[in-house]
Enzyme design. Structure first.
Site, PDB file in Angstrom:
ATOM      1  N   GLY A 216      60.822 -47.927 -13.934  1.00  0.00           N
ATOM      2  CA  GLY A 216      61.692 -49.041 -14.270  1.00  0.00           C
ATOM      3  C   GLY A 216      61.267 -49.657 -15.595  1.00  0.00           C
TER       4      GLY A 216
ATOM      5  N   LYS B  39      58.532 -46.907 -21.389  1.00  0.00           N
ATOM      6  CA  LYS B  39      58.167 -45.536 -20.969  1.00  0.00           C
ATOM      7  C   LYS B  39      59.398 -44.638 -21.001  1.00  0.00           C
ATOM      8  CE  LYS B  39      54.875 -46.586 -17.255  1.00  0.00           C
ATOM      9  NZ  LYS B  39      54.683 -46.378 -15.813  1.00  0.00           N
TER      10      LYS B  39
ATOM     11  N   ASP C  10      52.129 -43.036 -14.127  1.00  0.00           N
ATOM     12  CA  ASP C  10      51.355 -44.244 -13.844  1.00  0.00           C
ATOM     13  C   ASP C  10      50.296 -44.344 -14.924  1.00  0.00           C
ATOM     14  OD1 ASP C  10      51.279 -46.465 -11.828  1.00  0.00           O
ATOM     15  OD2 ASP C  10      49.158 -45.967 -11.951  1.00  0.00           O
TER      16      ASP C  10
HETATM   17  P1  ITT Z   1      56.930 -48.084 -13.441  1.00  0.00           P
HETATM   18  O1  ITT Z   1      55.872 -48.114 -12.375  1.00  0.00           O
HETATM   19  O2  ITT Z   1      58.285 -48.417 -12.917  1.00  0.00           O
HETATM   20  O3  ITT Z   1      56.898 -46.837 -14.269  1.00  0.00           O
HETATM   21  P2  ITT Z   1      55.295 -50.148 -14.672  1.00  0.00           P
HETATM   22  O4  ITT Z   1      55.421 -50.904 -15.961  1.00  0.00           O
HETATM   23  O5  ITT Z   1      55.029 -50.960 -13.440  1.00  0.00           O
HETATM   24  O6  ITT Z   1      56.628 -49.288 -14.506  1.00  0.00           O
HETATM   25  P3  ITT Z   1      52.729 -48.882 -14.369  1.00  0.00           P
HETATM   26  O7  ITT Z   1      52.576 -49.333 -12.960  1.00  0.00           O
HETATM   27  O8  ITT Z   1      52.333 -47.487 -14.714  1.00  0.00           O
HETATM   28  O9  ITT Z   1      54.240 -49.020 -14.851  1.00  0.00           O
HETATM   29  O10 ITT Z   1      51.973 -49.905 -15.289  1.00  0.00           O
HETATM   30  C1  ITT Z   1      51.582 -49.560 -16.559  1.00  0.00           C
HETATM   31  C2  ITT Z   1      51.325 -50.800 -17.393  1.00  0.00           C
HETATM   32  O11 ITT Z   1      50.394 -50.417 -18.416  1.00  0.00           O
HETATM   33  C3  ITT Z   1      52.620 -51.246 -18.081  1.00  0.00           C
HETATM   34  O12 ITT Z   1      53.104 -52.426 -17.538  1.00  0.00           O
HETATM   35  C4  ITT Z   1      52.230 -51.446 -19.525  1.00  0.00           C
HETATM   36  O13 ITT Z   1      52.047 -52.799 -19.771  1.00  0.00           O
HETATM   37  C5  ITT Z   1      50.903 -50.729 -19.682  1.00  0.00           C
HETATM   38  N1  ITT Z   1      51.114 -49.504 -20.460  1.00  0.00           N
HETATM   39  C6  ITT Z   1      51.247 -48.220 -20.020  1.00  0.00           C
HETATM   40  N2  ITT Z   1      51.476 -47.379 -21.030  1.00  0.00           N
HETATM   41  C7  ITT Z   1      51.486 -48.131 -22.146  1.00  0.00           C
HETATM   42  C8  ITT Z   1      51.690 -47.853 -23.501  1.00  0.00           C
HETATM   43  O14 ITT Z   1      51.961 -46.632 -23.938  1.00  0.00           O
HETATM   44  N3  ITT Z   1      51.618 -48.869 -24.365  1.00  0.00           N
HETATM   45  C9  ITT Z   1      51.370 -50.126 -23.951  1.00  0.00           C
HETATM   46  N4  ITT Z   1      51.196 -50.488 -22.693  1.00  0.00           N
HETATM   47  C10 ITT Z   1      51.256 -49.500 -21.783  1.00  0.00           C
END
Ligand code: ITT
Length: 196
Positions: A11, A15, A69
């Site tokens: 969501g 990403k 994740d």
């Molecule tokens: P989904 O689970 O729906 O994919 P989410 O945002 O909750 O969305 P995650 O649980 O994987 O996803 O949390 C990853 C967090 O880490 C996300 O909220 C970002 O703030 C951070 N993050 C991950 N990849 C990143 C990137 O490439 N650049 C900056 N922050 C990132």
């Protein structure tokens, strides 16, 4: 072999945009997960959570799904926020503010981004990989590109934060790009099997 449906089990718009570009040369028809679909991330590692999300979305939609994740682990904070990176505060702005404030007393700014990717077909895990990127947390925000913690994460050996890089450079050196480099040959194998 064309237009195989693949649901991006996320969501997070930041990403999703990155995956749309990473997957543009593959014969997938990219779909988004059902609106409002919530999955409890009960895993204790990035890989476990990626698996949970990929399986849940594939079961729900009946299609192949790809989950990511990811998160940021900061050495001086004992690895926090880690798998709790998105649950650390309520918005990107607040998460950055909180991290900079908690890190204020420390001179050790070392941090690491991690990205676990999982492709599932219903309850079956087909491929899973993990990519990393080492760096430091800056003292203030720099750059306007990307999403999440990008403005405060400076890649080791480079003078730029992720938010100062264009998409191509972030993918070249970043955790998601590094994970995708491992995923790519596996995806090609999957597609070949699908052809037979
Ligand atoms: P989904 O689970 O729906 O994919 P989410 O945002 O909750 O969305 P995650 O649980 O994987 O996803 O949390 C990853 C967090 O880490 C996300 O909220 C970002 O703030 C951070 N993050 C991950 N990849 C990143 C990137 O490439 N650049 C900056 N922050 C990132």
């Amino acid at each position: 072999m064309d237009n195989i449906p693949l649901v991006i089990a996320s969501g997070n718009e930041g990403k999703i945009k990155e995956f749309q570009k990473l997957l543009e040369d593959f014969p997938f028809k990219l779909l988004t997960q059902p609106f409002g679909f919530e999955i409890e991330e009960t895993g204790t590692t990035f890989l476990e959570n990626a698996r949970i999300k990929a399986i849940a979305v594939s079961k729900e939609t009946g299609n192949l799904s790809l989950a990511d994740d990811s998160g940021l682990s900061v050495e001086a904070l004992g690895g926090a926020p880690g798998i709790y990176s998105s649950r650390y505060a309520n918005s990107d702005e607040e998460r950055i503010k909180k991290l900079l404030s908690e890190l204020k007393p420390y001179s050790n700014r070392k941090a690491k981004f991690e990205c676990a990717l999982c492709i599932a077909s219903r309850e079956k895990v087909l491929v899973e990989v993990t990519g990393f990127c080492e760096g430091q947390i800056t003292f203030s925000k720099k750059g306007n590109n990307g999403f999440g913690y990008d403005p405060i994460f400076q890649v080791s050996g480079l003078g730029e934060t992720f938010a100062e890089m264009n998409y191509e450079k972030k993918m070249q050196v970043g955790h998601r790009g590094n994970a995708f480099k491992l995923l790519k040959p596996e995806l090609k194998k999957l597609l070949t099997l699908n052809e037979k």
